[in-house]
Design an enzyme around this catalytic site. Structure first.
Site, PDB file in Angstrom:
ATOM      1  N   SER A 191       0.822  -1.205   0.000  1.00 38.19           N
ATOM      2  CA  SER A 191       0.000   0.000   0.000  1.00 38.19           C
ATOM      3  C   SER A 191       0.859   1.260   0.000  1.00 38.19           C
ATOM      4  CB  SER A 191      -0.868  -0.007   1.263  1.00 38.19           C
ATOM      5  OG  SER A 191      -1.436   1.255   1.476  1.00 38.19           O
TER       6      SER A 191
ATOM      7  N   TYR B 157      -1.216  -0.469  10.594  1.00 37.63           N
ATOM      8  CA  TYR B 157      -1.537  -1.132   9.321  1.00 37.63           C
ATOM      9  C   TYR B 157      -0.352  -1.025   8.364  1.00 37.63           C
ATOM     10  CZ  TYR B 157      -3.490  -1.426   4.570  1.00 37.63           C
ATOM     11  OH  TYR B 157      -3.709  -1.734   3.242  1.00 37.63           O
TER      12      TYR B 157
ATOM     13  N   LYS C  85       2.513  -3.794   6.584  1.00 39.52           N
ATOM     14  CA  LYS C  85       2.843  -3.912   5.148  1.00 39.52           C
ATOM     15  C   LYS C  85       4.357  -3.829   4.947  1.00 39.52           C
ATOM     16  CE  LYS C  85      -1.321  -4.271   3.315  1.00 39.52           C
ATOM     17  NZ  LYS C  85      -1.765  -5.523   2.710  1.00 39.52           N
TER      18      LYS C  85
HETATM   19  P1  NAD Z   1     -11.181  -6.406   1.571  1.00 40.72           P
HETATM   20  O1  NAD Z   1     -11.309  -6.371   3.043  1.00 40.72           O
HETATM   21  O2  NAD Z   1     -12.358  -6.083   0.750  1.00 40.72           O
HETATM   22  O3  NAD Z   1     -10.616  -7.834   1.108  1.00 40.72           O
HETATM   23  C1  NAD Z   1      -9.761  -8.607   1.919  1.00 40.72           C
HETATM   24  C2  NAD Z   1     -10.303 -10.028   1.936  1.00 40.72           C
HETATM   25  O4  NAD Z   1      -9.455 -10.820   2.789  1.00 40.72           O
HETATM   26  C3  NAD Z   1     -11.715 -10.111   2.505  1.00 40.72           C
HETATM   27  O5  NAD Z   1     -12.534 -10.857   1.629  1.00 40.72           O
HETATM   28  C4  NAD Z   1     -11.543 -10.805   3.849  1.00 40.72           C
HETATM   29  O6  NAD Z   1     -12.668 -11.593   4.172  1.00 40.72           O
HETATM   30  C5  NAD Z   1     -10.288 -11.628   3.612  1.00 40.72           C
HETATM   31  N1  NAD Z   1      -9.548 -11.930   4.832  1.00 40.72           N
HETATM   32  C6  NAD Z   1      -9.243 -11.095   5.839  1.00 40.72           C
HETATM   33  N2  NAD Z   1      -8.540 -11.751   6.772  1.00 40.72           N
HETATM   34  C7  NAD Z   1      -8.382 -13.027   6.335  1.00 40.72           C
HETATM   35  C8  NAD Z   1      -7.745 -14.171   6.856  1.00 40.72           C
HETATM   36  N3  NAD Z   1      -7.121 -14.157   8.039  1.00 40.72           N
HETATM   37  N4  NAD Z   1      -7.748 -15.312   6.123  1.00 40.72           N
HETATM   38  C9  NAD Z   1      -8.393 -15.358   4.927  1.00 40.72           C
HETATM   39  N5  NAD Z   1      -9.042 -14.300   4.400  1.00 40.72           N
HETATM   40  C10 NAD Z   1      -9.025 -13.147   5.090  1.00 40.72           C
HETATM   41  O7  NAD Z   1      -9.953  -5.445   1.190  1.00 40.72           O
HETATM   42  P2  NAD Z   1      -9.471  -4.962  -0.234  1.00 40.72           P
HETATM   43  O8  NAD Z   1      -9.752  -3.514  -0.337  1.00 40.72           O
HETATM   44  O9  NAD Z   1      -9.948  -5.878  -1.287  1.00 40.72           O
HETATM   45  O10 NAD Z   1      -7.904  -5.106  -0.033  1.00 40.72           O
HETATM   46  C11 NAD Z   1      -7.192  -6.272  -0.420  1.00 40.72           C
HETATM   47  C12 NAD Z   1      -5.738  -6.105  -0.036  1.00 40.72           C
HETATM   48  O11 NAD Z   1      -5.223  -4.922  -0.635  1.00 40.72           O
HETATM   49  C13 NAD Z   1      -5.510  -5.951   1.465  1.00 40.72           C
HETATM   50  O12 NAD Z   1      -4.352  -6.665   1.811  1.00 40.72           O
HETATM   51  C14 NAD Z   1      -5.300  -4.468   1.642  1.00 40.72           C
HETATM   52  O13 NAD Z   1      -4.461  -4.186   2.742  1.00 40.72           O
HETATM   53  C15 NAD Z   1      -4.620  -4.098   0.327  1.00 40.72           C
HETATM   54  N6  NAD Z   1      -4.820  -2.677  -0.041  1.00 40.72           N
HETATM   55  C16 NAD Z   1      -6.085  -2.177  -0.183  1.00 40.72           C
HETATM   56  C17 NAD Z   1      -6.258  -0.831  -0.512  1.00 40.72           C
HETATM   57  C18 NAD Z   1      -7.638  -0.242  -0.659  1.00 40.72           C
HETATM   58  O14 NAD Z   1      -7.745   0.997  -0.683  1.00 40.72           O
HETATM   59  N7  NAD Z   1      -8.690  -1.027  -0.810  1.00 40.72           N
HETATM   60  C19 NAD Z   1      -5.145   0.004  -0.680  1.00 40.72           C
HETATM   61  C20 NAD Z   1      -3.872  -0.544  -0.530  1.00 40.72           C
HETATM   62  C21 NAD Z   1      -3.714  -1.895  -0.208  1.00 40.72           C
HETATM   63  N1  UFG Z   2     -12.166  12.040   2.852  1.00 35.53           N
HETATM   64  C1  UFG Z   2     -13.168  12.937   3.150  1.00 35.53           C
HETATM   65  N2  UFG Z   2     -14.345  12.435   3.619  1.00 35.53           N
HETATM   66  C2  UFG Z   2     -14.568  11.105   3.807  1.00 35.53           C
HETATM   67  C3  UFG Z   2     -13.530  10.206   3.479  1.00 35.53           C
HETATM   68  C4  UFG Z   2     -12.347  10.713   3.009  1.00 35.53           C
HETATM   69  O1  UFG Z   2     -13.011  14.152   3.007  1.00 35.53           O
HETATM   70  O2  UFG Z   2     -15.651  10.711   4.262  1.00 35.53           O
HETATM   71  C5  UFG Z   2     -10.904  12.566   2.290  1.00 35.53           C
HETATM   72  C6  UFG Z   2      -9.679  12.228   3.127  1.00 35.53           C
HETATM   73  O3  UFG Z   2      -9.478  13.186   4.129  1.00 35.53           O
HETATM   74  C7  UFG Z   2      -8.590  12.190   2.053  1.00 35.53           C
HETATM   75  C8  UFG Z   2      -9.321  11.692   0.807  1.00 35.53           C
HETATM   76  O4  UFG Z   2     -10.705  11.952   1.042  1.00 35.53           O
HETATM   77  O5  UFG Z   2      -8.130  13.499   1.806  1.00 35.53           O
HETATM   78  C9  UFG Z   2      -9.134  10.201   0.562  1.00 35.53           C
HETATM   79  O6  UFG Z   2      -9.458   9.487   1.735  1.00 35.53           O
HETATM   80  P1  UFG Z   2      -9.650   7.897   1.722  1.00 35.53           P
HETATM   81  O7  UFG Z   2     -10.007   7.490   3.120  1.00 35.53           O
HETATM   82  O8  UFG Z   2     -10.570   7.510   0.636  1.00 35.53           O
HETATM   83  O9  UFG Z   2      -8.202   7.372   1.302  1.00 35.53           O
HETATM   84  P2  UFG Z   2      -6.793   7.463   2.042  1.00 35.53           P
HETATM   85  O10 UFG Z   2      -5.810   7.933   1.021  1.00 35.53           O
HETATM   86  O11 UFG Z   2      -6.866   8.250   3.287  1.00 35.53           O
HETATM   87  O12 UFG Z   2      -6.503   5.961   2.456  1.00 35.53           O
HETATM   88  C10 UFG Z   2      -6.716   4.858   1.564  1.00 35.53           C
HETATM   89  C11 UFG Z   2      -6.880   3.587   2.387  1.00 35.53           C
HETATM   90  C12 UFG Z   2      -5.576   3.237   3.046  1.00 35.53           C
HETATM   91  C13 UFG Z   2      -4.502   3.132   1.997  1.00 35.53           C
HETATM   92  C14 UFG Z   2      -4.398   4.439   1.234  1.00 35.53           C
HETATM   93  C15 UFG Z   2      -3.353   4.362   0.155  1.00 35.53           C
HETATM   94  O13 UFG Z   2      -7.878   3.772   3.370  1.00 35.53           O
HETATM   95  O14 UFG Z   2      -5.685   2.007   3.700  1.00 35.53           O
HETATM   96  O15 UFG Z   2      -5.659   4.747   0.654  1.00 35.53           O
HETATM   97  O16 UFG Z   2      -3.565   3.264  -0.625  1.00 35.53           O
HETATM   98  F1  UFG Z   2      -3.327   2.862   2.597  1.00 35.53           F
END
Ligand code: NAD
Ligand code: UFG
Length: 349
Positions: free
Chosen positions: A134, A158, A162
């Site tokens: 991430s 978190y 990572k």
């Molecule tokens: P998500 O929560 O929708 O998907 C994660 C999945 O993993 C879920 O289906 C959950 O049930 C499963 N899971 C959680 N713990 C588990 C375990 N112990 N064993 C088996 N399954 C398990 O999240 P996502 O947004 O799809 O993210 C997927 C990956 O990408 C995560 O590792 C997250 O940290 C990473 N990531 C997400 C974002 C984002 O903005 N969505 C950004 C950067 C990195």
């Molecule tokens: N924001 C608002 N109102 C809301 C939600 C968000 O104004 O209700 C703003 C935040 O302050 C930020 C921007 O919108 O300026 C984006 O916020 P997000 O929460 O959508 O995204 P972030 O960049 O803060 O974080 C996300 C994931 C993290 C990940 C990161 C980079 O939540 O886990 O993107 O991948 F690490």
């Protein structure tokens, strides 16, 4: 080629699953469904079966921390004469706020779970892995756009998990330099939905991220959006992020698998983003323009742990993976809204 996709039922995993199946990969999904619905699997299967006759999908409901289960998955695949050749590892916990409240739970799932997975892979001679890292690991960026060689300095548990996993992967690679093929993909802000409107983001409870929150305001599930700060050092005072269409991100994983399979061994960190930064106000404007739906908002104070700006330099992904994002912010808004409009309550079938 058989791939094990951990976390394949989640937001990102469901879109990657669909793409892999459509491309004819043989897929095993391992998911505990702690943050996803089993219904997503039904939707994916029926979509793939409608579009192409074969859907080579096996679902295992279980936890990456269950070593015996992991072992069984690899052994069963070998017995089927379809050994798992690569793993895409997404399973884990991702809420920054939860990680502050429960750091040990995050280390257990994310770090111990990954350690378990890597040991099982090694034992069963599967040496190719794509990991979901991430942009949060960069912390407060010193320079923009952020390149992969930017210092890593996470500001929450978190992000620390990572970084720990990336270090684990690096150590593993260095332990036998000709063996492992590893890509750690550092996602920026994945948003939007599959253009069919059949799969998308379905957060449990109140969304903590901007896009799902805006979609739920548009759908009438929430009254207004809270904008967290209009006094940031940005073009209009609201926070700037790098939003990438979920289908572009998913295609990045196919490119990473192609890259890994073309290599004898490798270890790479790669940013996946759009390479562009948009402010919260720009997102609201584009969403309203694309969908015709108004998004009422109120200005709130800054959210704890937020930063002003974050966007990626994506030249490494372009050069190494021959991948680049194809979809615009307008498509992100339209596809995200299409999913929300068709499924106002998510995966309740
Ligand atoms: P998500 O929560 O929708 O998907 C994660 C999945 O993993 C879920 O289906 C959950 O049930 C499963 N899971 C959680 N713990 C588990 C375990 N112990 N064993 C088996 N399954 C398990 O999240 P996502 O947004 O799809 O993210 C997927 C990956 O990408 C995560 O590792 C997250 O940290 C990473 N990531 C997400 C974002 C984002 O903005 N969505 C950004 C950067 C990195
Ligand atoms: N924001 C608002 N109102 C809301 C939600 C968000 O104004 O209700 C703003 C935040 O302050 C930020 C921007 O919108 O300026 C984006 O916020 P997000 O929460 O959508 O995204 P972030 O960049 O803060 O974080 C996300 C994931 C993290 C990940 C990161 C980079 O939540 O886990 O993107 O991948 F690490």
């Amino acid at each position: 080629m058989r791939i094990l996709l951990t976390g394949g039922a989640g937001f990102i995993g469901s879109h990657i699953s669909l793409l892999l199946l459509q491309k004819g990969f043989d897929l095993v999904i391992l998911d505990s469904f702690v943050n996803s619905s089993t219904n997503v699997i039904k939707v994916i299967t029926s979509y793939v079966e409608k579009k192409s006759s074969k859907c080579n999908l096996k679902i295992i409901n279980g936890d990456i921390r269950d070593r015996n289960l992991l072992e069984k998955i690899f052994i069963d695949s070998i017995k089927d004469s379809k050994p798992i050749q690569a793993v895409i590892h997404l399973a884990g916990l991702k809420s920054v706020a939860d990680s502050v409240l429960n750091p040990l739970g995050f280390w257990d799932v994310n770090v111990c779970g990954t350690n378990n997975l890597l040991e099982t892979m090694s034992k069963n001679e599967c040496y190719s892995i794509v990991f979901s890292s991430s942009a949060t690991i960069y912390g407060l960026p010193d320079s923009l756009p952020i390149r992969e060689d930017h210092k890593v300095s996470p500001i929450n548990p978190y992000g620390e998990t990572k970084v720990a996993i990336e270090k684990m992967l690096e150590g593993l690679y260095k332990s036998n330099i000709n063996l492992w093929r590893i890509c750690s993909l550092r996602y920026f802000n994945p948003v939007g939905a599959h253009p069919s409107g059949l799969i998308g983001e379905d957060p449990i409870g109140i969304p903590s991220n901007l896009f799902p929150y805006i979609s739920q305001v548009a759908a009438g599930r929430r009254e207004f959006l809270n904008v967290f700060g209009d006094d940031w050092d940005t073009n209009d005072g609201s926070g700037v992020r790098d939003y990438i269409h979920i289908m572009d991100l998913s295609e990045g994983h196919i490119a990473a698998i192609d890259y890994l399979t073309s290599k004898e061994s490798c270890f790479e960190f790669i940013n996946l983003g759009s390479g562009k930064g948009y402010s919260v106000f720009e997102i609201i404007n584009q969403f309203e323009l694309s969908t015709g739906v108004q998004i009422p908002f109120i200005i709130k104070g800054r959210r704890v742990g937020d930063i002003a700006k974050c966007y990626a330099d994506i030249s490494k992904a372009k050069n190494l993976l021959n991948w680049f994002p194809k979809r615009s912010l307008e498509e992100i808004c339209l596809d995200g809204w299409n999913w929300q409009k068709n499924n106002p309550n998510g995966y309740i079938l």
